[in-house]
Design a protein around this motif. Structure first.
Motif, PDB file in Angstrom:
ATOM      1  N   PHE A  50      -8.683  17.105   1.481  1.00 45.33           N
ATOM      2  CA  PHE A  50      -8.038  15.796   1.558  1.00 45.33           C
ATOM      3  C   PHE A  50      -9.041  14.737   1.087  1.00 45.33           C
ATOM      4  N   LEU A  51     -10.304  15.057   1.268  1.00 41.14           N
ATOM      5  CA  LEU A  51     -11.362  14.285   0.627  1.00 41.14           C
ATOM      6  C   LEU A  51     -11.826  15.149  -0.540  1.00 41.14           C
ATOM      7  N   PRO A 287      -3.884   9.335   6.375  1.00 45.39           N
ATOM      8  CA  PRO A 287      -4.047   9.730   4.963  1.00 45.39           C
ATOM      9  C   PRO A 287      -3.879   8.523   4.034  1.00 45.39           C
ATOM     10  N   VAL A 288      -4.504   8.565   2.888  1.00 41.37           N
ATOM     11  CA  VAL A 288      -4.426   7.474   1.908  1.00 41.37           C
ATOM     12  C   VAL A 288      -2.958   7.188   1.585  1.00 41.37           C
ATOM     13  N   GLY A 289      -2.596   5.911   1.567  1.00 45.44           N
ATOM     14  CA  GLY A 289      -1.233   5.527   1.184  1.00 45.44           C
ATOM     15  C   GLY A 289      -0.308   5.262   2.358  1.00 45.44           C
ATOM     16  N   VAL A 290      -0.718   5.677   3.572  1.00 47.89           N
ATOM     17  CA  VAL A 290       0.139   5.463   4.739  1.00 47.89           C
ATOM     18  C   VAL A 290       0.159   3.973   5.098  1.00 47.89           C
ATOM     19  N   GLU A 291       1.367   3.426   5.303  1.00 50.44           N
ATOM     20  CA  GLU A 291       1.491   2.015   5.671  1.00 50.44           C
ATOM     21  C   GLU A 291       1.978   1.887   7.105  1.00 50.44           C
ATOM     22  N   ALA A 292       1.690   0.733   7.719  1.00 53.09           N
ATOM     23  CA  ALA A 292       2.144   0.483   9.088  1.00 53.09           C
ATOM     24  C   ALA A 292       2.922  -0.828   9.120  1.00 53.09           C
TER      25      ALA A 292
END
Ligand SMILES: [Zn+2]
Ligand SMILES: [Zn+2]
Length: 364
Positions: A50-51, A287-292
């Motif tokens: 994931f990295l 993870p990259v791209g996750v929004e809140a």
């Protein structure tokens, strides 16, 4: 020199114990004989790629050991000294100069690049390059090359086998409370997600004199642990709405919250639980791209959100401070640890992933 190391050869593949060749220390480097190495979630994330870290590689970024050799320019430590190893930063970018190495502009390259800052690799096997320098160290091994900058001198009267997790997981949770939130005596705090980071935060909240400490998780056993480590209240957020429950317990909202899960839904709960003017620290990595989503009105009422990497600390100062608290019996982090031999690293990884082990520590 020949060393023993746990090498990951393919994405999601096992750790394979191999003999590899480690370079001699360069002028700014320190060769450490590893006494123990903590296993952190980030090592497993790296194994899953994931990295994007080059393979075959050696991970491990919470080490403790004895200095065996130092490069010609090293003055901080000498052979025989006890050290813990922490993340690497450049020391020259704006944030490093401001005393915030956790936000070093070179953080990714220095910690996840698989090589030294100059692009050279520290390990090989025959003609094959083995990528190391993970967090400037790679401690799943009998020996590791670190730089003077990320070797932290620690007192020699505390067993090295317990000190390794100081370099990442423990300093992250404790630093979130002590350095970022700067929780005041008599204040209230809620910790979302009770793993080794969350429990370190709870211990730090106790040491800081917080009088109301609320632990939130969906696993009953973890909530029991939260209580054992000093939580005054616990909430099973799988059964009740934690925001409502916190408002009930505090009479309208809590001063500090810490999000340790990386789940956007939990993050929203951690923000919504705050009193006006309260602060939420975000530790969990999504993870990259996750929004809140957040309600803008909530923030308008003086609430603050702060991102936290590596406990917002200067490891050279903070790790000795935590060790001092430990020695006084006010930070019993050793109760989190479960020991394995380096040969059992795959078992340790599996038990950590399943939540059976809070903090695995490997001994070469
Ligand atoms: Zn920097
Ligand atoms: Zn870590």
């Amino acid at each position: 020199m020949k060393i023993k190391a746990a090498v990951v050869r393919e994405k999601a593949g096992p750790f394979v114990i191999e003999e590899v060749e480690l370079d001699e220390p360069r002028p700014n480097e320190v060769l450490v004989r590893i006494a123990s190495s903590g296993l952190c979630h980030t090592d497993l994330v790296a194994r899953m790629q994931f990295l994007p870290i080059p393979l075959p590689g050696v991970f491990g970024h919470e080490g403790a050991g004895i200095v065996e050799k130092v490069g010609s320019q090293v003055t901080k430590v000498k052979p025989g000294d006890h050290v813990a190893t922490s993340f690497l930063s450049c020391g020259t970018c704006t944030m490093c100069k401001r005393g915030k190495p956790c936000w070093c502009s070179e953080f990714r390259r220095l910690n996840f690049g698989g090589r030294r800052p100059d692009g050279s690799a520290t390990m090989k096997k025959g003609r094959e390059t083995i990528y190391g320098s993970f967090f400037g160290q790679s401690t799943f091994a009998s020996h590791a090359l670190v730089t003077e900058r990320n070797a932290v001198k620690v007192p020699s009267d505390v067993p090295l086998e317990i000190l390794s997790p100081m370099g990442c997981g423990i300093q992250t949770g404790a630093g979130g409370v002590i350095n970022t939130l700067q929780a005041k005596p008599g204040s209230s705090i809620a910790v979302f997600g009770i793993g080794s980071v969350g429990l370190s935060a709870i211990m730090a909240a106790v040491a800081s004199g917080c009088t109301q400490i609320i632990g939130i998780d969906i696993v009953e056993d973890r909530l029991k642990l939260a209580r054992e480590f000093g939580a005054t209240d616990i909430i099973n957020s799988g059964k009740v709405n934690p925001v409502e429950q916190i408002q009930k317990l505090t009479g309208g909202g809590i001063e500090y919250t810490l999000e340790c899960t990386g789940n956007p839904k939990v993050f929203r709960q951690a923000v919504d639980s705050l009193m006006m003017g309260g602060t939420c620290g975000l530790i969990g990595v999504a993870p990259v791209g996750v929004e809140a989503n957040l309600e803008m009105q909530t923030i308008l009422d003086g609430r603050t959100i702060k991102g936290i990497v590596e406990g917002d600390c200067i490891s050279d100062l903070f790790i000795p401070q935590l060790i001092e608290l430990y020695k006084k019996g006010r930070f019993p982090f050793d109760r989190l640890l479960k020991f394995y031999s380096l040969d059992q690293i795959n078992e340790a990884a599996e038990e950590s992933e399943k939540g059976k082990t809070l903090k695995a520590v490997l001994k070469p």
